[in-house]
Write an enzyme that holds these catalytic residues in place. Structure first.
Site, PDB file in Angstrom:
ATOM      1  N   GLY A 154       0.856  -1.183   0.000  1.00 35.24           N
ATOM      2  CA  GLY A 154       0.000   0.000   0.000  1.00 35.24           C
ATOM      3  C   GLY A 154       0.889   1.228   0.000  1.00 35.24           C
ATOM      4  N   ARG A 155       1.422   1.533   1.188  1.00 36.97           N
ATOM      5  CA  ARG A 155       2.241   2.743   1.378  1.00 36.97           C
ATOM      6  C   ARG A 155       3.329   2.899   0.318  1.00 36.97           C
ATOM      7  NH1 ARG A 155       2.749   4.871   6.257  1.00 36.97           N
ATOM      8  NH2 ARG A 155       2.226   2.841   7.112  1.00 36.97           N
ATOM      9  N   TYR A 161      -0.029   7.808  15.190  1.00 31.81           N
ATOM     10  CA  TYR A 161       1.099   6.868  15.214  1.00 31.81           C
ATOM     11  C   TYR A 161       2.419   7.534  15.584  1.00 31.81           C
ATOM     12  CZ  TYR A 161      -2.295   4.828  11.942  1.00 31.81           C
ATOM     13  OH  TYR A 161      -3.432   4.380  11.331  1.00 31.81           O
ATOM     14  N   CYS A 192      -9.951  22.442  17.385  1.00 32.32           N
ATOM     15  CA  CYS A 192     -10.007  22.841  18.796  1.00 32.32           C
ATOM     16  C   CYS A 192      -9.597  21.654  19.652  1.00 32.32           C
ATOM     17  CB  CYS A 192     -11.407  23.303  19.145  1.00 32.32           C
ATOM     18  SG  CYS A 192     -11.985  24.542  17.996  1.00 32.32           S
ATOM     19  N   TYR A 217      -2.279   7.110   3.261  1.00 35.47           N
ATOM     20  CA  TYR A 217      -2.981   7.291   4.540  1.00 35.47           C
ATOM     21  C   TYR A 217      -3.106   8.767   4.927  1.00 35.47           C
ATOM     22  CZ  TYR A 217      -1.864   2.317   4.576  1.00 35.47           C
ATOM     23  OH  TYR A 217      -1.756   0.996   4.221  1.00 35.47           O
TER      24      TYR A 217
END
Ligand code: LLP
Length: 377
Positions: A243-244, A283, A308, A337
């Site tokens: 993926g990444r 993470y 906030c 992501y």
């Protein structure tokens, strides 16, 4: 890599926050994977970035998709994939996902023995193995530990393979995915070695799927070599699910400086934050950062978003030239992501996504307020 002039042009033309992708980098990442993983079928884990334009680009280059929801299955079909190019994965698949995967003739990744009875008749399946290993990555990104919710314990794998066959399914092989953003090729080697130990009990296999999880600076050739060895043990064809690695480096999140302030810390205030890039908060991820304005003095700043929430800080102690209101900041390696995990929290519209492919293409329009409340009464 897009240069500062191109990034500033994109910020001006499409306004910020903005996700910018470089088509040449996407193609280079895929070429890099293919150079290391020769003779391997690649299934892009679309959770990293499910934009349809990117999916179509990968599909037309011969890449399949790993899907973990009915929504991702629908995207795979929309991008032109047929069952042969689709994996249905997930630790808690819904009835709808079993039915749709069956209708498409996709390959299921079985995550627990109970699923044998839940699969549509005559399904094709891989069994996901839990190798019970600790992995060098953030706790939230480690999936190979014995205590994680993923996969079948090593001691039960052979029985699940047998149960699949007995139920009239095709047990195509084994699957392992030990986590994400992993640098150490040794972690992969350890997992593949655990799998190889199963050879006497499961016999020859058609497929060994070694998942994804490679950080951008991982030694792909080393990982691929280990994977190939394990596949040979089973006489299996190699599959992988990056993926990444395929999208992270091609993407940049552009954000504009709204102002600056000093409390106990020196803050640069940005128009992007946790709603556009949650990885630093979730993470502890550190994204490389480039300021696209000039200045003589440089000192460290914390980069705060507009939410906030005290936790809405994209990075700490980043050396930057004196911030100017209107200056543009580039958060690099945001192609994976980033947009995929963006949210409408605080009724913030999701940013536009644009692709540079010799010219600018808007591949997702910025949301307006109506898009955010469209499903509400
Ligand atoms: N295959 C399976 C079974 C997976 O669960 C995943 C990712 C992949 C492949 C792709 O992993 P990759 O090559 O992208 O590391 N949101 C987190 C990452 C979560 C990954 C979940 N599973 C982050 O932003 O770092």
């Amino acid at each position: 890599m897009l240069n500062d002039t191109q990034l500033l042009e994109a910020a001006q033309r499409f306004s910020t926050p903005l996700y910018v992708y470089d088509a040449a980098e996407l193609d280079a990442a895929l070429a890099g994977v293919r150079a290391a993983f020769t003779d391997t079928r690649i299934f892009y884990a679309m959770k990293a970035n499910p934009n349809l334009s990117l999916l179509r680009r990968f599909r037309s280059a011969g890449v399949g998709f790993e899907c973990v929801s009915a929504g991702e299955l629908a995207r795979a079909v929309k991008a032109g994939a047929s069952g042969e190019h689709i994996l249905v994965n997930g630790p808690a698949k819904s009835d709808e996902e079993y039915a749709e995967g069956g209708r498409l003739g996709a390959t299921f990744i079985v995550d627990r023995g109970e699923e044998v009875a839940l699969l549509p008749p005559s399904s094709r399946a891989l069994v996901r193995v839990n190798p019970a290993l600790s992995v060098s990555t953030h706790d939230h990104l480690a999936t190979g530990a014995g205590s994680s919710k993923f996969g079948v314990p090593l001691s039960e794998v052979a029985a699940v393979v047998e149960a699949l066959k007995a139920a009239g399914h095709t047990a195509r092989g084994l699957h392992v995915h030990i986590g994400s953003a992993i640098r150490d090729a040794g972690d992969f080697a350890a997992a593949f070695a655990k799998l190889s130990e199963l050879r006497p009990s499961v016999g020859e296999l058609e497929v060994l799927d070694v998942g994804g999880g490679w950080s951008l600076d991982a030694d792909l050739h080393g990982i691929a070599g280990q994977a190939r060895q394990a596949a040979e043990v089973f006489g299996a064809q190699l599959w992988a699910e990056p993926g990444r690695y395929l999208v992270a480096g091609a993407g940049v999140l552009l954000s504009t400086v709204v102002g600056s302030k000093q409390t106990g810390r020196d803050f640069v205030l940005l128009d992007a934050g946790m709603t556009e890039l949650i990885r630093p908060m979730l993470y502890g991820a550190v994204q490389p950062i480039r300021a696209l304005w000039q200045g003589d003095q440089t000192k460290p700043y914390d980069l705060a978003g507009p939410a906030c929430e005290s936790g809405d800080v994209l990075a700490h102690d980043v050396p930057l030239p004196t911030p100017q209101r209107g200056g543009v900041l580039a958060l690099l390696e945001a192609g994976a992501y980033g947009a995929a995990m963006s949210s409408n929290y605080l009724s913030r519209p999701r940013p536009a996504e644009v692709l540079w492919d010799g010219s600018w293409q808007v591949i997702r329009q910025r949301e307006g307020p109506e898009a955010i409340w469209a499903a509400e009464l």
